[in-house]
Every structure is written in structure tokens, then in C-alpha cells.
Design a protein around this motif. Structure first.
Motif, PDB file in Angstrom:
ATOM      1  N   CYS A 157       1.261  -1.144   0.035  1.00  0.00           N
ATOM      2  CA  CYS A 157       0.071  -0.055   0.169  1.00  0.00           C
ATOM      3  C   CYS A 157       0.931   1.112   0.104  1.00  0.00           C
ATOM      4  CB  CYS A 157      -0.803   0.045   1.647  1.00  0.00           C
ATOM      5  SG  CYS A 157      -0.174   0.802   2.414  1.00  0.00           S
ATOM      6  N   PHE A 158       1.723   1.390   0.339  1.00  0.00           N
ATOM      7  CA  PHE A 158       3.167   2.804   0.189  1.00  0.00           C
ATOM      8  C   PHE A 158       3.571   2.666  -0.437  1.00  0.00           C
ATOM      9  CE2 PHE A 158       3.564   1.062   5.032  1.00  0.00           C
ATOM     10  CZ  PHE A 158       3.141   2.377   5.935  1.00  0.00           C
ATOM     11  N   TYR A 159       3.519   1.270  -1.681  1.00  0.00           N
ATOM     12  CA  TYR A 159       4.230   1.840  -2.788  1.00  0.00           C
ATOM     13  C   TYR A 159       2.969   2.203  -3.933  1.00  0.00           C
ATOM     14  CZ  TYR A 159       9.157  -0.288  -2.938  1.00  0.00           C
ATOM     15  OH  TYR A 159      10.255  -0.326  -2.653  1.00  0.00           O
ATOM     16  N   ARG A 160       1.485   1.810  -3.666  1.00  0.00           N
ATOM     17  CA  ARG A 160       0.460   2.738  -4.523  1.00  0.00           C
ATOM     18  C   ARG A 160       0.674   4.002  -3.812  1.00  0.00           C
ATOM     19  NH1 ARG A 160      -4.465   0.826  -6.693  1.00  0.00           N
ATOM     20  NH2 ARG A 160      -5.738   2.041  -7.223  1.00  0.00           N
ATOM     21  N   SER A 161       0.538   4.504  -2.612  1.00  0.00           N
ATOM     22  CA  SER A 161       0.900   5.985  -2.403  1.00  0.00           C
ATOM     23  C   SER A 161       2.000   6.607  -3.031  1.00  0.00           C
ATOM     24  CB  SER A 161       0.538   6.135  -0.921  1.00  0.00           C
ATOM     25  OG  SER A 161      -0.545   5.413  -0.401  1.00  0.00           O
ATOM     26  N   LYS A 162       2.282   5.737  -2.818  1.00  0.00           N
ATOM     27  CA  LYS A 162       4.719   6.616  -4.294  1.00  0.00           C
ATOM     28  C   LYS A 162       3.839   6.595  -5.339  1.00  0.00           C
ATOM     29  CE  LYS A 162       8.810   5.757  -5.085  1.00  0.00           C
ATOM     30  NZ  LYS A 162      10.212   4.746  -4.685  1.00  0.00           N
ATOM     31  N   MET A 163       3.123   6.112  -5.689  1.00  0.00           N
ATOM     32  CA  MET A 163       2.684   5.835  -7.694  1.00  0.00           C
ATOM     33  C   MET A 163       1.015   7.150  -7.676  1.00  0.00           C
ATOM     34  SD  MET A 163       0.529   3.233  -9.392  1.00  0.00           S
ATOM     35  CE  MET A 163       1.102   2.558 -11.193  1.00  0.00           C
ATOM     36  N   ARG A 164       0.492   7.654  -6.251  1.00  0.00           N
ATOM     37  CA  ARG A 164      -0.132   8.318  -6.517  1.00  0.00           C
ATOM     38  C   ARG A 164       0.459   9.658  -6.764  1.00  0.00           C
ATOM     39  NH1 ARG A 164      -3.598   9.958  -3.744  1.00  0.00           N
ATOM     40  NH2 ARG A 164      -2.650   8.812  -1.781  1.00  0.00           N
ATOM     41  N   GLY A 165       1.362   9.561  -5.915  1.00  0.00           N
ATOM     42  CA  GLY A 165       1.981  10.901  -5.352  1.00  0.00           C
ATOM     43  C   GLY A 165       2.870  11.570  -6.567  1.00  0.00           C
ATOM     44  N   ASP A 191      -0.012  12.149  -9.494  1.00  0.00           N
ATOM     45  CA  ASP A 191      -0.979  12.807  -8.935  1.00  0.00           C
ATOM     46  C   ASP A 191      -2.286  11.902  -9.434  1.00  0.00           C
ATOM     47  OD1 ASP A 191       0.547  14.945  -8.171  1.00  0.00           O
ATOM     48  OD2 ASP A 191       0.187  15.791  -9.587  1.00  0.00           O
ATOM     49  N   LEU A 192      -2.162  10.743  -9.150  1.00  0.00           N
ATOM     50  CA  LEU A 192      -3.797  10.245  -8.918  1.00  0.00           C
ATOM     51  C   LEU A 192      -4.354   9.597  -7.790  1.00  0.00           C
ATOM     52  CD1 LEU A 192      -2.289   6.647 -10.487  1.00  0.00           C
ATOM     53  CD2 LEU A 192      -3.363   8.330 -11.564  1.00  0.00           C
ATOM     54  N   GLU A 193      -5.773   9.670  -8.018  1.00  0.00           N
ATOM     55  CA  GLU A 193      -6.171  10.224  -6.892  1.00  0.00           C
ATOM     56  C   GLU A 193      -6.593   9.074  -6.385  1.00  0.00           C
ATOM     57  OE1 GLU A 193     -10.702  10.741  -9.410  1.00  0.00           O
ATOM     58  OE2 GLU A 193     -10.719   7.675  -9.953  1.00  0.00           O
ATOM     59  N   GLU A 194      -7.179   8.881  -5.263  1.00  0.00           N
ATOM     60  CA  GLU A 194      -7.336   8.124  -4.068  1.00  0.00           C
ATOM     61  C   GLU A 194      -8.351   7.517  -4.417  1.00  0.00           C
ATOM     62  OE1 GLU A 194      -6.340   8.418  -0.177  1.00  0.00           O
ATOM     63  OE2 GLU A 194      -5.804   7.218   0.314  1.00  0.00           O
TER      64      GLU A 194
END
Length: 187
Positions: A112-120, A123-126
Motif C-alpha cells: 500500500c505504500f507503493y500505491r501511495s508513492k505511485m499516486r504521488g 497525481d492519481l486520485e485515491e
């Protein structure tokens, strides 16, 4: 005092001082509010983000990756992490760590930390909910969605970061990603 260099984002710095140059507009407008301590605070409610190129449950858009992820998710996770870490870590090392965490039942907290990194980074929505909940309850679907997102952004996931950069430097360009064309990927 200041190094002599040209920075397109902020203008020219020289020994004589600051000389404003052309300024790029930020990709979104974020209003600043003063906190009680006087420090600027960004409003997260107005941050513009883009939608994922595919939905969370569109795993069968890439059946080969869906099968690999269901049988051995550490492979898919390793590929994703190598691209997101820009080659600083290998696919094998991150995949092995993910596999070891699989024994403890905690790989979803790591991924899940990598998903957050990818979104950052993009600029992907959560969406559809908080990153950790997506990974805890829909781990294979989340990994498949992240894999497809990087693939749709032009990365060849099977060759890793270094080979993608070499391919790009040889002139084999990655196709441009257009957030407005996401409906094509959701067929």
C-alpha cells in the motif's frame, strides 16, 4: 554567493542576485491558508488529481498479468516497485521481500505504500478508497491496476527500469499518456 545556473522553473540565479525568468504555472491551483502559526497550509480538498487509466476490477484487461498476479503476486509487485523506485532497487529484491512478508500475512501493508508513492508520482486520485484498504481487501486487483497504469503510461513492465530508459534514449519513445483518453483503456 549564488551559483551561476539557469533554472527554467524559477529564473536565473547569478552572483548579482535573483533575476526572474519565465515562470511555469503549477499543474493545479492550491489555495494557501494561514495556519495559527502563520505557516501556509495547502488545502487537500482542492488538489486536482487524474483518474486511473483503468478501474480496480478490470483485471481481465490484461489476462496474462492477472494470472501471474493471482499465482505469484511477488512478481508483479517487484516489477511495479522497480519502476516506481526508478531502478534504485531491483525487481527481484523487492519481490523477494514481498514474498517473505507474505509468510507473515503483511504484504498488503508493504504494497500500500507503493500505491501511495505511485499516486504521488502521477497525481492519481485515491480511489475507490484509502490505499491501505484497497490493498488489504483487494490486493491482487490493486497490483493489477498499478501494473496496468504503468504499462498504459508507456513502460514495458517485463524489461525493468534500466532497459526502459535505454530504449527511451535510443529514440524509441514511450507513447504519451493523455488523461483525457482514459475511456479507451476501459473498454
Amino acid at each position: 554567493m549564488y551559483p551561476t545556473s539557469v533554472n527554467q522553473d524559477y529564473g536565473k540565479f547569478s552572483c548579482e542576485g535573483y533575476h526572474p525568468g519565465p515562470m511555469k504555472q503549477p499543474p493545479y491551483n492550491v489555495p494557501h491558508y494561514a495556519s495559527p502559526a502563520g505557516m501556509p497550509v495547502h488545502s487537500s480538498a482542492t488538489t486536482n488529481t487524474v483518474a486511473w487509466s483503468t478501474g480496480l476490477c478490470h483485471c481481465f484487461d490484461d489476462p496474462a498479468n492477472c494470472l501471474v498476479t493471482c499465482v505469484c503476486p511477488c512478481i508483479t509487485f517487484g516489477q511495479i516497485s522497480e519502476i516506481l523506485n526508478k531502478g534504485t532497487t531491483s525487481c527481484a529484491s523487492r519481490g523477494a521481500l514481498y514474498g517473505l512478508l507474505g509468510v507473515t500475512g503483511l504484504p498488503s501493508l508493504y504494497s500500500c505504500f507503493y500505491r501511495s508513492k505511485m499516486r504521488g508520482q502521477y497525481d492519481l486520485e485515491e480511489a475507490p478508497c484509502v490505499d491501505c484498504l484497497v490493498h488489504v481487501f483487494c490486493e491482487p486487483c490493486a497490483l493489477c491496476q498499478e501494473y496496468r497504469e504503468l504499462k498504459n503510461r508507456g513502460f514495458d513492465m517485463g524489461i525493468g527500469w534500466q532497459a526502459n530508459m535505454e530504449r527511451q534514449s535510443r529514440g524509441v519513445t514511450m507513447p504519451p499518456y493523455n488523461a483525457g483518453m482514459t475511456s479507451w483503456f476501459r473498454l
